[in-house]
Design an enzyme around this catalytic site. Structure first.
Site, PDB file in Angstrom:
ATOM      1  N   ASN A   1       3.674 -18.018  -0.942  1.00 32.04           N
ATOM      2  CA  ASN A   1       2.640 -16.984  -0.911  1.00 32.04           C
ATOM      3  C   ASN A   1       1.465 -17.538  -1.727  1.00 32.04           C
ATOM      4  O   ASN A   1       1.491 -17.496  -2.958  1.00 32.04           O
ATOM      5  CB  ASN A   1       3.183 -15.689  -1.517  1.00 32.04           C
TER       6      ASN A   1
ATOM      7  N   GLU B   1      10.449  -9.159   1.088  1.00 28.99           N
ATOM      8  CA  GLU B   1       9.518  -9.783   2.027  1.00 28.99           C
ATOM      9  C   GLU B   1       9.810 -11.275   2.207  1.00 28.99           C
ATOM     10  O   GLU B   1       9.668 -11.812   3.299  1.00 28.99           O
ATOM     11  CB  GLU B   1       8.078  -9.588   1.519  1.00 28.99           C
TER      12      GLU B   1
ATOM     13  N   ASN C   1       1.816  -1.944  -6.916  1.00 31.65           N
ATOM     14  CA  ASN C   1       0.424  -1.984  -7.398  1.00 31.65           C
ATOM     15  C   ASN C   1      -0.507  -1.621  -6.263  1.00 31.65           C
ATOM     16  O   ASN C   1      -1.412  -0.826  -6.406  1.00 31.65           O
ATOM     17  CB  ASN C   1       0.090  -3.377  -7.909  1.00 31.65           C
TER      18      ASN C   1
ATOM     19  N   ASP D   1      -0.711   0.194 -14.629  1.00 32.47           N
ATOM     20  CA  ASP D   1       0.746   0.041 -14.551  1.00 32.47           C
ATOM     21  C   ASP D   1       1.419   1.404 -14.634  1.00 32.47           C
ATOM     22  O   ASP D   1       1.164   2.175 -15.560  1.00 32.47           O
ATOM     23  CB  ASP D   1       1.228  -0.866 -15.687  1.00 32.47           C
TER      24      ASP D   1
ATOM     25  N   ASN E   1      11.721   2.293  -8.357  1.00 34.16           N
ATOM     26  CA  ASN E   1      12.043   2.600  -9.750  1.00 34.16           C
ATOM     27  C   ASN E   1      11.674   3.993 -10.237  1.00 34.16           C
ATOM     28  O   ASN E   1      12.274   4.479 -11.190  1.00 34.16           O
ATOM     29  CB  ASN E   1      11.365   1.582 -10.666  1.00 34.16           C
TER      30      ASN E   1
ATOM     31  N   HIS F   1       1.159  -4.921   4.162  1.00 33.58           N
ATOM     32  CA  HIS F   1       2.555  -4.786   3.718  1.00 33.58           C
ATOM     33  C   HIS F   1       3.499  -4.713   4.924  1.00 33.58           C
ATOM     34  O   HIS F   1       4.612  -4.182   4.812  1.00 33.58           O
ATOM     35  CB  HIS F   1       2.791  -3.488   2.897  1.00 33.58           C
TER      36      HIS F   1
ATOM     37  N   ARG G   1       3.347 -16.603   3.770  1.00 29.97           N
ATOM     38  CA  ARG G   1       2.820 -15.247   3.934  1.00 29.97           C
ATOM     39  C   ARG G   1       1.326 -15.369   4.246  1.00 29.97           C
ATOM     40  O   ARG G   1       0.600 -16.084   3.572  1.00 29.97           O
ATOM     41  CB  ARG G   1       2.996 -14.462   2.639  1.00 29.97           C
TER      42      ARG G   1
ATOM     43  N   ARG H   1      -6.993   0.585  -6.963  1.00 29.49           N
ATOM     44  CA  ARG H   1      -7.796   0.843  -5.755  1.00 29.49           C
ATOM     45  C   ARG H   1      -7.925   2.344  -5.521  1.00 29.49           C
ATOM     46  O   ARG H   1      -6.974   3.092  -5.740  1.00 29.49           O
ATOM     47  CB  ARG H   1      -7.152   0.201  -4.532  1.00 29.49           C
TER      48      ARG H   1
ATOM     49  N   GLY I   1       7.871  -1.793  -6.287  1.00 31.99           N
ATOM     50  CA  GLY I   1       8.038  -1.565  -7.730  1.00 31.99           C
ATOM     51  C   GLY I   1       8.145  -0.108  -8.127  1.00 31.99           C
ATOM     52  O   GLY I   1       9.084   0.280  -8.835  1.00 31.99           O
TER      53      GLY I   1
ATOM     54  N   ARG J   1       4.316   2.382 -15.448  1.00 34.08           N
ATOM     55  CA  ARG J   1       5.125   2.715 -16.633  1.00 34.08           C
ATOM     56  C   ARG J   1       4.233   3.259 -17.742  1.00 34.08           C
ATOM     57  O   ARG J   1       4.597   4.204 -18.442  1.00 34.08           O
ATOM     58  CB  ARG J   1       5.898   1.480 -17.110  1.00 34.08           C
TER      59      ARG J   1
HETATM   60  P1  ADP Z   1       2.868  -5.612  -6.302  1.00 33.46           P
HETATM   61  O1  ADP Z   1       3.914  -6.440  -5.587  1.00 33.46           O
HETATM   62  O2  ADP Z   1       1.995  -4.794  -5.410  1.00 33.46           O
HETATM   63  O3  ADP Z   1       2.122  -6.341  -7.379  1.00 33.46           O
HETATM   64  P2  ADP Z   1       5.174  -4.180  -7.293  1.00 33.46           P
HETATM   65  O4  ADP Z   1       5.822  -3.771  -6.053  1.00 33.46           O
HETATM   66  O5  ADP Z   1       5.820  -5.225  -8.149  1.00 33.46           O
HETATM   67  O6  ADP Z   1       3.656  -4.497  -7.106  1.00 33.46           O
HETATM   68  O7  ADP Z   1       5.029  -2.858  -8.207  1.00 33.46           O
HETATM   69  C1  ADP Z   1       4.412  -2.878  -9.454  1.00 33.46           C
HETATM   70  C2  ADP Z   1       4.452  -1.459 -10.011  1.00 33.46           C
HETATM   71  O8  ADP Z   1       5.809  -1.054 -10.146  1.00 33.46           O
HETATM   72  C3  ADP Z   1       3.801  -1.324 -11.380  1.00 33.46           C
HETATM   73  O9  ADP Z   1       2.917  -0.214 -11.394  1.00 33.46           O
HETATM   74  C4  ADP Z   1       4.977  -1.055 -12.273  1.00 33.46           C
HETATM   75  O10 ADP Z   1       4.627  -0.212 -13.335  1.00 33.46           O
HETATM   76  C5  ADP Z   1       5.938  -0.364 -11.348  1.00 33.46           C
HETATM   77  N1  ADP Z   1       7.280  -0.429 -11.898  1.00 33.46           N
HETATM   78  C6  ADP Z   1       8.041  -1.508 -12.096  1.00 33.46           C
HETATM   79  N2  ADP Z   1       9.198  -1.159 -12.736  1.00 33.46           N
HETATM   80  C7  ADP Z   1       9.133   0.177 -12.927  1.00 33.46           C
HETATM   81  C8  ADP Z   1       9.997   1.140 -13.545  1.00 33.46           C
HETATM   82  N3  ADP Z   1      11.147   0.786 -14.070  1.00 33.46           N
HETATM   83  N4  ADP Z   1       9.589   2.446 -13.520  1.00 33.46           N
HETATM   84  C9  ADP Z   1       8.422   2.807 -12.984  1.00 33.46           C
HETATM   85  N5  ADP Z   1       7.570   1.938 -12.425  1.00 33.46           N
HETATM   86  C10 ADP Z   1       7.909   0.651 -12.396  1.00 33.46           C
END
Ligand code: ADP
Length: 396
Positions: A7, A382, A209, A281, A333, A179, A89, A239, A329, A283
């Site tokens: 990627n 992916e 994200n 983020d 989660n 995606h 990708r 965004r 993400g 979290r």
């Molecule tokens: P990308 O691939 O688009 O960069 P991801 O699919 O890795 O993004 O997602 C990133 C997001 O997932 C971040 O906002 C992060 O805070 C969230 N994230 C990761 N772990 C957790 C968790 N345990 N609880 C809540 N959100 C989480």
């Protein structure tokens, strides 16, 4: 057969080496800050290695990947010839590519031509192809797997924008969706869990994200939230998602912004970050909400509200709903966000299984047996889709 999945971004290059015999990831890593100063991370089952190293371009980055795979403590193969093929990708495949293809001169020329639609991504992918060829030689088969391909089944009424038709003809202005590789992976898993394809109506929510939702009928996308670029849809990390288009011209005039500056505002300074002023983020946002931060709460509520509106709209577009899937993400989660979305669909007879939903990160059904719609968490993969497509094309 071992496949290297790549990627390539403008200043980064992520890789995974996958053994297709058992689909095991032998090694993975990322070259960051390419062309700036260079930072390299490599992981295997045996450990993680991380160091600063100058990588002036993607070819230099590939040299590091080669070294890490074949030499030193993190080595997983003896020789580069053990890598049978490379899968890349590619973000934008235009209206032409509805599936993955072997890279040929014609395909590369098309990917270059689509750069006007994905100026940050497609040129970087081309740099990735060139660097891969330099590192592995011209004979290694390479495959392009497009983020847009799975969405190519959308009907015209879903992919056209209400601007003069000539812009579609002249510049290919339309909804493409992104995606796609992730939506495809979780769709395939979900259809297996449902035990059928024909007659199914599912909604897949890729919440990371960058986030997008797709409406999938009989296994085919009929609509998706991202548009000509990944900016459309609902509030994401940085965004803005869909806004009144007049906000764009209004702010450009008021703030004296160039198109590039306005683009940066919408892509990098908006969304959860822009509204909360806390972070992009999730979290951090969740923690700020807990502490009572009103703007974090507003960002959180705006996103949930927008997602529920999209999902409910897609239920109408699909003529009903059999299953909803959460991935990426946040989707994998954040049990809090999933619960809120599912509770927003209570009018459809959706019933959350609170105990199942409280778990994180594994494939799970999160609705009760008497729920009118089945809800699933399905971790996305992916890279595995890219590796499988690459194998299938190479094996003919
Ligand atoms: P990308 O691939 O688009 O960069 P991801 O699919 O890795 O993004 O997602 C990133 C997001 O997932 C971040 O906002 C992060 O805070 C969230 N994230 C990761 N772990 C957790 C968790 N345990 N609880 C809540 N959100 C989480």
């Amino acid at each position: 057969m071992k496949i290297l999945v790549i990627n390539a971004g403008s200043s980064s290059l992520k890789y995974q080496l996958i053994d297709m015999q058992d689909e095991k990831v032998l090694a993975k890593g990322v070259c960051e800050r390419i062309g700036i100063d260079g930072h390299f991370t490599h992981k295997t089952d045996d450990g993680k290695w991380e160091f600063d190293v100058a990588m002036p371009d993607h070819t230099a980055a590939f040299e590091q990947v080669k070294l890490a795979l074949t030499k030193g403590e993190g080595k997983v193969i003896d020789n580069l010839s053990e890598v049978s093929a490379i899968g890349h990708r590619v973000v934008q495949g235009g209206s032409k590519y509805d599936r993955s293809v072997l890279l040929t001169d014609e395909v590369i020329a098309d990917i270059k031509a689509f750069a006007s639609l994905a100026p940050l991504h497609n040129p970087a992918h081309v740099q990735g192809f060139t660097a891969a060829t330099a590192a592995f030689g011209p004979d290694i088969p390479q495959v392009a797997v497009f983020d847009t391909a799975f969405h190519q089944t959308m009907p015209e009424k879903a992919f056209m924008f209400g601007v003069p038709y000539e812009y579609y003809e002249k510049y290919d202005v339309r909804r493409y969706g992104f995606h796609g590789t992730s939506h495809r992976y979780v769709t395939d898993r979900c259809l297996k869990l449902l035990g059928k394809v024909e007659g199914t109506r599912i909604i897949t929510c890729h919440l990371g994200n960058g986030s997008s939702i797709a409406a999938v009928k009989d296994g085919k996308v009929i609509d998706t939230t991202m548009g000509m670029t990944p900016l459309d849809g609902f509030l994401m990390g940085t965004r803005c998602g869909a806004i009144d288009p007049s906000v764009v011209t209004f702010l450009m005039e008021k703030e004296n912004l160039t198109p590039a500056q306005m683009d940066a505002v919408m892509n990098k300074k908006s969304g959860m970050q822009g509204i909360s002023g806390v972070s992009s983020d999730d979290r951090d946002i969740a923690a700020a909400v807990k502490e009572g931060n009103p703007r974090a709460k507003l960002a959180w509520d705006m996103r949930s509200y927008q997602i529920i509106k999209y999902v409910a709209g897609y239920v109408a577009a699909l003529g009903g709903l059999d299953a909803i899937v959460f991935t990426a993400g946040i989707g994998e989660n954040s049990s809090a966000l999933r619960a809120e979305i599912l509770e927003g669909l209570a009018f459809l007879g959706v019933k959350v299984d609170a105990e199942a939903n409280a778990q994180r990160g594994e494939e799970k059904e999160i609705t009760t047996p008497d729920s009118a719609v089945r809800g699933f968490v399905i971790p996305t993969n992916e890279e595995l889709v890219i590796a499988r497509d690459t194998r299938d094309l190479v094996e003919g």
